[in-house]
Design an enzyme around this catalytic site. Structure first.
Site, PDB file in Angstrom:
ATOM      1  N   ASP A 199     -21.856 -28.514  38.003  1.00  0.00           N
ATOM      2  CA  ASP A 199     -22.391 -29.880  37.996  1.00  0.00           C
ATOM      3  C   ASP A 199     -22.419 -30.353  36.538  1.00  0.00           C
ATOM      4  O   ASP A 199     -22.098 -29.616  35.600  1.00  0.00           O
ATOM      5  CB  ASP A 199     -23.786 -29.888  38.646  1.00  0.00           C
ATOM      6  CG  ASP A 199     -24.195 -31.290  39.069  1.00  0.00           C
ATOM      7  OD1 ASP A 199     -25.141 -31.420  39.867  1.00  0.00           O
ATOM      8  OD2 ASP A 199     -23.554 -32.270  38.621  1.00  0.00           O
ATOM      9  N   GLU A 248     -31.354 -39.279  41.219  1.00  0.00           N
ATOM     10  CA  GLU A 248     -31.638 -37.971  40.616  1.00  0.00           C
ATOM     11  C   GLU A 248     -33.057 -37.870  40.050  1.00  0.00           C
ATOM     12  O   GLU A 248     -34.005 -38.395  40.637  1.00  0.00           O
ATOM     13  CB  GLU A 248     -30.557 -37.659  39.574  1.00  0.00           C
ATOM     14  CG  GLU A 248     -29.147 -37.627  40.183  1.00  0.00           C
ATOM     15  CD  GLU A 248     -28.133 -36.976  39.284  1.00  0.00           C
ATOM     16  OE1 GLU A 248     -27.119 -37.597  38.980  1.00  0.00           O
ATOM     17  OE2 GLU A 248     -28.357 -35.822  38.882  1.00  0.00           O
TER      18      GLU A 248
HETATM   19  C1  GLC Z   1     -24.648 -35.500  38.843  1.00  0.00           C
HETATM   20  C2  GLC Z   1     -25.076 -34.929  40.177  1.00  0.00           C
HETATM   21  C3  GLC Z   1     -23.930 -34.556  41.066  1.00  0.00           C
HETATM   22  C4  GLC Z   1     -22.745 -35.466  40.807  1.00  0.00           C
HETATM   23  C5  GLC Z   1     -22.272 -35.207  39.386  1.00  0.00           C
HETATM   24  C6  GLC Z   1     -21.115 -36.134  38.986  1.00  0.00           C
HETATM   25  O1  GLC Z   1     -25.484 -35.018  37.839  1.00  0.00           O
HETATM   26  O2  GLC Z   1     -25.983 -33.827  40.127  1.00  0.00           O
HETATM   27  O3  GLC Z   1     -24.391 -34.655  42.419  1.00  0.00           O
HETATM   28  O4  GLC Z   1     -21.699 -35.182  41.726  1.00  0.00           O
HETATM   29  O5  GLC Z   1     -23.304 -35.334  38.430  1.00  0.00           O
HETATM   30  O6  GLC Z   1     -21.554 -37.462  38.927  1.00  0.00           O
END
Ligand code: GLC
Length: 598
Positions: free
Chosen positions: A284, A481
């Site tokens: 991630d 988030e």
């Molecule tokens: C974010 C999220 C993830 C996402 C990634 C790309 O921090 O945790 O779910 O796919 O970054 O945007």
């Protein structure tokens, strides 16, 4: 390095589409040097690299983070951006195309004009895996319209505490719901495995335990025994693997104090070994940075993540540094070449399966699918199916169309941005007319019919006894988030409470529609409301809410999460012995009043 022997097709083996993918992978791998292989494992953010970087550094992947959009933010510009980066990849010595990744988590919602479907918590309320599979297929067509072949969805997290800012990205609090809704993968990929567009590679995320952190702290610590972790959080991933997800994204959270990004047991021994996952594992966003608690990633953390089993590294800004560090780790023998080759085999296999070597550029025949009437009708159906009628004390619902005076109030009544929530046009989302759609107010006006008088005032001003009913559409401003974590109070905000108090004062029947990503603390206000509908975050097709309010569609939605009596109860989940305000599965059925949804 592989020789220049060509096949009967007159091309090098890895370029011969008639050969089995495994053969093409081995031929290509044999031609790759260390720089090629490390480049393939590197995923940079589009704003942090350009086409020359893709060529010079042989990048394997580029992503759009939430809200990272081309100017103008229109589908054609996305396809042009994609093609430019892809052509740059084809200028590398071996011409290996990139995988471009995006968070199309409730439709291709970064793109203005795309169909924005209800967020997952509303889809969990539908209890309809077939509907969710259709949404996956529609989303794939819209994503493919921009050329992109990799979607960082579905989130299969099991939300155990609605304080979590990503509650709305979860299909529900018991693993049965996220597991059932993994059907999204079949829709998105077009079948049991990923293929050429409009098949789009799915990402089962976030492995493992993202929704179970202590206090609902996003990226926090999930403190469970292994048996509990497997029972509560693993089933959706078992289903995702069964359905052939092409990729799995690692969670930024920790398990019993150990960051999952460095967890070899979970990623390699369990996911790849015990469960036999053969797709690619992607980290991630900057997930390597905090494996050992330090700010930026170190050689130790790069080594830990790659040796734990991560194949593609989402290292949006510091991708050059990552390439250097990983090269040092491999050269020093601290990351074995066998691990690098395993990662490359997994990445290249997906690129061959998606036909990227044969058709690397956007197939623009899918452009008209973006925001098309058929997808909006599907979204409207999903919105209606996701509505949960929590209270209807006076049998107000469904409202009868006809010559009635209706006051519509609340900040979320006429606001596309509010009803879409986070991950829409921008990462956090925002109130306002951010993309084309139908607001809940638009839907009420249409459903009430030409003889009705519908008055709208966000604050409820003008309410008086002559109105037959007041509808207050209130709720949460968009967030995403950790910015949506609620460690403290979880009630409605002051503006909404003021509006509701104004409406309650004149004795007009009051229907409250709650636009939120999670249950909120509303028990104290509930006695003053005659009816309550949880609309969740419905997306662009707000008329689906009115379809249920006016009986054009039945109310069949049921709670995918337990609704607390008070925030002090949290965490509260089905069967934990506490007395909720509304239990998991609650939802008052309303028959359709014979209306037609179009
Ligand atoms: C974010 C999220 C993830 C996402 C990634 C790309 O921090 O945790 O779910 O796919 O970054 O945007």
């Amino acid at each position: 390095m592989g020789g220049d022997v060509t096949t009967a097709a007159g091309v090098l083996p890895y370029r011969d589409a008639r050969l089995p993918v495994a053969e093409r992978v081995e031929d290509l791998l044999g031609r790759m040097g260390l720089d090629d292989k490390i480049g393939q494992m590197t995923q940079a953010e589009r704003l942090e690299c350009d086409e020359a970087d893709v060529t010079a550094c042989r990048l394997g992947s580029v992503l759009s983070g939430g809200g990272s959009v081309p100017e103008p933010n229109v589908p054609e510009a996305w396809a042009d951006m994609y093609d430019g980066l892809q052509r740059a990849a084809l200028r590398t010595p071996l011409g290996i195309p990139i995988l471009y990744g995006v968070d199309a988590v409730h439709g291709h919602a970064n793109v203005v004009g795309a169909t924005v479907f209800p967020h997952n918590i509303g889809l969990g309320a539908t209890r309809d895996p077939g509907l969710v599979r259709e949404i996956g297929a529609a989303t794939a067509r819209e994503v493919a319209g921009t050329g992109i072949t990799w979607n960082f969805a579905p989130c299969l997290g099991v939300v155990r505490n609605p304080r979590w800012g990503r509650t709305y990205e979860s299909f529900g609090e018991l693993s049965e719901l996220p597991a059932a809704m993994a059907s999204y993968i079949t829709g998105l990929q077009g079948g049991p495995r990923v293929g050429p567009p409009p098949s789009v590679m799915a990402t089962a995320k976030h492995f493992l335990g993202d929704g179970g952190t202590d206090g609902g702290d996003d990226q926090g610590d999930t403190r469970l025994s292994e048996a509990e972790l497997r029972a509560l959080h693993l089933p959706p991933f078992l289903e995702a693997l069964r359905l052939g997800t092409g990729s799995v994204m690692v969670s930024l959270s920790a398990w019993n104090g150990v960051k999952v990004h460095g967890h070899r047991y979970l990623i390699t021994d369990v996911l790849k070994g015990e469960l036999g996952f053969t797709g690619l594992v992607v980290s991630d966003w900057n997930g390597l940075d905090e494996i050992f608690g330090r700010e930026e990633f170190t050689g130790e953390e790069v080594r830990a993540a790659i040796n734990a089993g991560i194949d593609m590294v989402m290292v949006p800004e510091r991708w050059r540094r990552f390439i250097e560090v990983l090269r040092d780790e491999v050269t020093a023998g601290r990351v074995p070449m066998s691990r690098i080759d395993d990662a490359n085999r997994r990445i290249l296999t997906k690129k061959f399966e998606q036909g990227l070597f044969e058709r690397p550029l956007a197939d623009r025949s899918h452009l008209p699918a973006i925001g098309c009437a058929g997808h909006r009708a599907l979204a409207r159906r999903a919105v209606a199916a996701s509505q949960v009628v929590l209270k209807d004390a006076r049998g107000l619902l469904p409202l009868a169309p006809g010559p009635r005076r209706i006051l519509v109030a609340g900040r979320a009544a006429d606001d596309i941005g509010m009803q879409c929530g986070g991950w829409t046009i921008s990462w956090q989302g925002s109130p306002g007319p951010i993309t084309p759609g139908t607001t809940i107010l638009d839907g009420i006006r249409a459903a009430a019919g030409p003889d009705a008088t519908v008055v709208h005032d966000a604050g409820g001003a003008g309410i008086e006894a002559s109105f037959d009913v007041a509808v207050a559409v209130v709720g949460e401003e968009p967030y995403a988030e950790d910015e949506g974590d609620l460690p403290g109070a979880m009630g409605l905000d002051a503006a909404d409470l003021e509006t509701l108090a104004r409406l309650r004062g004149v004795g007009v029947p009051l229907v409250v529609v709650l636009v939120s990503g999670r249950p909120l603390d509303i028990a104290a206000e509930l006695p003053g409301w005659d009816a309550l509908v949880a609309a969740w975050l419905p997306g662009t097709e707000g008329q689906g809410v009115a379809d249920v309010l006016f009986g054009a569609a039945p109310a069949t939605g049921r709670l995918p999460v337990t609704w607390m009596r008070s925030a002090e109860q949290l965490p509260i989940t089905d069967g934990d012995g506490q007395e909720p305000l509304f239990p998991y599965g609650h939802g008052l059925p309303l028959r359709a009043a014979g209306g037609v949804t179009g």
